[in-house]
Design a protein around this motif. Sequence first.
Motif, PDB file in Angstrom:
ATOM      1  N   PRO A 161      30.695  80.260  29.451  1.00  0.00           N
ATOM      2  CA  PRO A 161      30.464  80.449  28.042  1.00  0.00           C
ATOM      3  C   PRO A 161      29.270  79.833  27.286  1.00  0.00           C
ATOM      4  O   PRO A 161      28.535  80.271  26.636  1.00  0.00           O
ATOM      5  CB  PRO A 161      31.811  79.930  27.290  1.00  0.00           C
ATOM      6  CG  PRO A 161      32.729  80.377  28.366  1.00  0.00           C
ATOM      7  CD  PRO A 161      31.896  79.848  29.595  1.00  0.00           C
ATOM      8  N   GLU A 162      28.798  78.582  27.683  1.00  0.00           N
ATOM      9  CA  GLU A 162      27.675  77.816  27.124  1.00  0.00           C
ATOM     10  C   GLU A 162      26.418  78.455  28.003  1.00  0.00           C
ATOM     11  O   GLU A 162      25.256  78.373  27.315  1.00  0.00           O
ATOM     12  CB  GLU A 162      27.975  76.444  27.258  1.00  0.00           C
ATOM     13  CG  GLU A 162      27.916  75.812  28.656  1.00  0.00           C
ATOM     14  CD  GLU A 162      28.152  74.475  28.957  1.00  0.00           C
ATOM     15  OE1 GLU A 162      27.305  73.701  29.615  1.00  0.00           O
ATOM     16  OE2 GLU A 162      29.224  74.127  28.226  1.00  0.00           O
ATOM     17  N   VAL A 163      26.553  78.641  29.130  1.00  0.00           N
ATOM     18  CA  VAL A 163      25.218  79.116  29.833  1.00  0.00           C
ATOM     19  C   VAL A 163      24.858  80.534  29.608  1.00  0.00           C
ATOM     20  O   VAL A 163      23.994  80.843  29.583  1.00  0.00           O
ATOM     21  CB  VAL A 163      25.527  78.868  31.537  1.00  0.00           C
ATOM     22  CG1 VAL A 163      24.053  79.234  32.246  1.00  0.00           C
ATOM     23  CG2 VAL A 163      25.725  77.234  31.433  1.00  0.00           C
TER      24      VAL A 163
ATOM     25  N   LEU B  60      25.538  88.788  41.504  1.00  0.00           N
ATOM     26  CA  LEU B  60      24.574  88.071  42.300  1.00  0.00           C
ATOM     27  C   LEU B  60      25.264  87.475  43.657  1.00  0.00           C
ATOM     28  O   LEU B  60      26.338  86.846  43.509  1.00  0.00           O
ATOM     29  CB  LEU B  60      24.090  87.034  41.638  1.00  0.00           C
ATOM     30  CG  LEU B  60      23.258  85.780  42.426  1.00  0.00           C
ATOM     31  CD1 LEU B  60      21.796  86.425  43.040  1.00  0.00           C
ATOM     32  CD2 LEU B  60      22.723  84.762  41.526  1.00  0.00           C
ATOM     33  N   ARG B  61      24.842  87.852  44.763  1.00  0.00           N
ATOM     34  CA  ARG B  61      25.148  87.282  46.040  1.00  0.00           C
ATOM     35  C   ARG B  61      24.418  86.133  46.562  1.00  0.00           C
ATOM     36  O   ARG B  61      23.114  86.436  46.590  1.00  0.00           O
ATOM     37  CB  ARG B  61      25.473  88.308  47.087  1.00  0.00           C
ATOM     38  CG  ARG B  61      26.137  87.796  48.365  1.00  0.00           C
ATOM     39  CD  ARG B  61      26.562  88.743  49.302  1.00  0.00           C
ATOM     40  NE  ARG B  61      25.313  88.906  50.036  1.00  0.00           N
ATOM     41  CZ  ARG B  61      24.809  90.199  50.577  1.00  0.00           C
ATOM     42  NH1 ARG B  61      25.719  91.094  50.365  1.00  0.00           N
ATOM     43  NH2 ARG B  61      23.697  90.192  51.467  1.00  0.00           N
TER      44      ARG B  61
ATOM     45  N   LEU C 161      29.549  85.421  45.968  1.00  0.00           N
ATOM     46  CA  LEU C 161      29.455  86.421  44.866  1.00  0.00           C
ATOM     47  C   LEU C 161      29.666  85.862  43.430  1.00  0.00           C
ATOM     48  O   LEU C 161      30.846  85.147  43.215  1.00  0.00           O
ATOM     49  CB  LEU C 161      30.450  87.473  45.013  1.00  0.00           C
ATOM     50  CG  LEU C 161      30.145  88.385  46.287  1.00  0.00           C
ATOM     51  CD1 LEU C 161      31.246  89.229  46.759  1.00  0.00           C
ATOM     52  CD2 LEU C 161      28.837  89.211  46.130  1.00  0.00           C
ATOM     53  N   VAL C 162      28.718  86.143  42.465  1.00  0.00           N
ATOM     54  CA  VAL C 162      29.047  85.732  41.288  1.00  0.00           C
ATOM     55  C   VAL C 162      28.728  86.739  40.369  1.00  0.00           C
ATOM     56  O   VAL C 162      27.693  87.323  40.337  1.00  0.00           O
ATOM     57  CB  VAL C 162      28.030  84.587  40.827  1.00  0.00           C
ATOM     58  CG1 VAL C 162      28.292  84.076  39.330  1.00  0.00           C
ATOM     59  CG2 VAL C 162      28.002  83.314  41.917  1.00  0.00           C
TER      60      VAL C 162
ATOM     61  N   ALA D 152      19.054  84.235  34.749  1.00  0.00           N
ATOM     62  CA  ALA D 152      20.380  83.775  34.154  1.00  0.00           C
ATOM     63  C   ALA D 152      21.099  82.616  35.155  1.00  0.00           C
ATOM     64  O   ALA D 152      21.361  81.682  34.474  1.00  0.00           O
ATOM     65  CB  ALA D 152      21.065  84.949  33.907  1.00  0.00           C
ATOM     66  N   PHE D 153      21.143  83.011  36.227  1.00  0.00           N
ATOM     67  CA  PHE D 153      21.979  82.004  37.134  1.00  0.00           C
ATOM     68  C   PHE D 153      21.357  80.798  37.265  1.00  0.00           C
ATOM     69  O   PHE D 153      21.969  79.488  37.208  1.00  0.00           O
ATOM     70  CB  PHE D 153      21.986  82.553  38.572  1.00  0.00           C
ATOM     71  CG  PHE D 153      22.943  81.794  39.410  1.00  0.00           C
ATOM     72  CD1 PHE D 153      24.257  81.590  39.292  1.00  0.00           C
ATOM     73  CD2 PHE D 153      22.414  81.014  40.560  1.00  0.00           C
ATOM     74  CE1 PHE D 153      25.037  81.040  40.163  1.00  0.00           C
ATOM     75  CE2 PHE D 153      22.977  80.176  41.173  1.00  0.00           C
ATOM     76  CZ  PHE D 153      24.390  80.007  41.136  1.00  0.00           C
ATOM     77  N   ARG D 154      20.009  80.646  37.182  1.00  0.00           N
ATOM     78  CA  ARG D 154      19.504  79.176  37.297  1.00  0.00           C
ATOM     79  C   ARG D 154      19.618  78.383  36.287  1.00  0.00           C
ATOM     80  O   ARG D 154      19.604  77.033  36.335  1.00  0.00           O
ATOM     81  CB  ARG D 154      17.840  79.523  37.542  1.00  0.00           C
ATOM     82  CG  ARG D 154      17.222  79.658  36.152  1.00  0.00           C
ATOM     83  CD  ARG D 154      15.793  80.125  36.356  1.00  0.00           C
ATOM     84  NE  ARG D 154      15.144  80.397  35.180  1.00  0.00           N
ATOM     85  CZ  ARG D 154      14.527  79.791  34.441  1.00  0.00           C
ATOM     86  NH1 ARG D 154      14.053  78.630  34.690  1.00  0.00           N
ATOM     87  NH2 ARG D 154      13.922  80.381  33.228  1.00  0.00           N
TER      88      ARG D 154
END
Length: 126
Positions: free
Chosen positions: A17-19, A28-29, A42-43, A100-102
């Motif tokens: 929620p914050e990120v 993203l795998r 897997l995300v 986004a993931f970073r």
Amino acid sequence: MTEATEQFFAALPARAPEVLRSPVAGTLRIDLSLDGRTEHWLVRMRPGAAEVSQGPDSADAVWYCGVHLFDRLVTGQAQSISAVFRNESTYTGDVVLFLAFRRFFPPPPGTRDPREVAREHVRRTR
């Protein structure tokens, strides 16, 4: 798999929620390799939420990374974009998911938010 990496993935749903505030959505795998063996994480991301699972399922993007590098990323000792530019890891697919993931990775140890540094400077000069 290292304990730091397992803790990192376990904490993702609570931190989402914050990120993940931007309108990003997709899967993203992350393929983490060590000694010829690969683990697949897997995300699934969407605004304000992330789900984590394991398996070689298809994804919108795939990030190939060594276990040791990923451990440095989750502890703030390395930077994800720099690792890709240096060809220490590779990425295919929707680059927005990588960007986004970073944001889940911590900053390097000792790093401070520049806004806080500026506020402290203003307080000292008053």
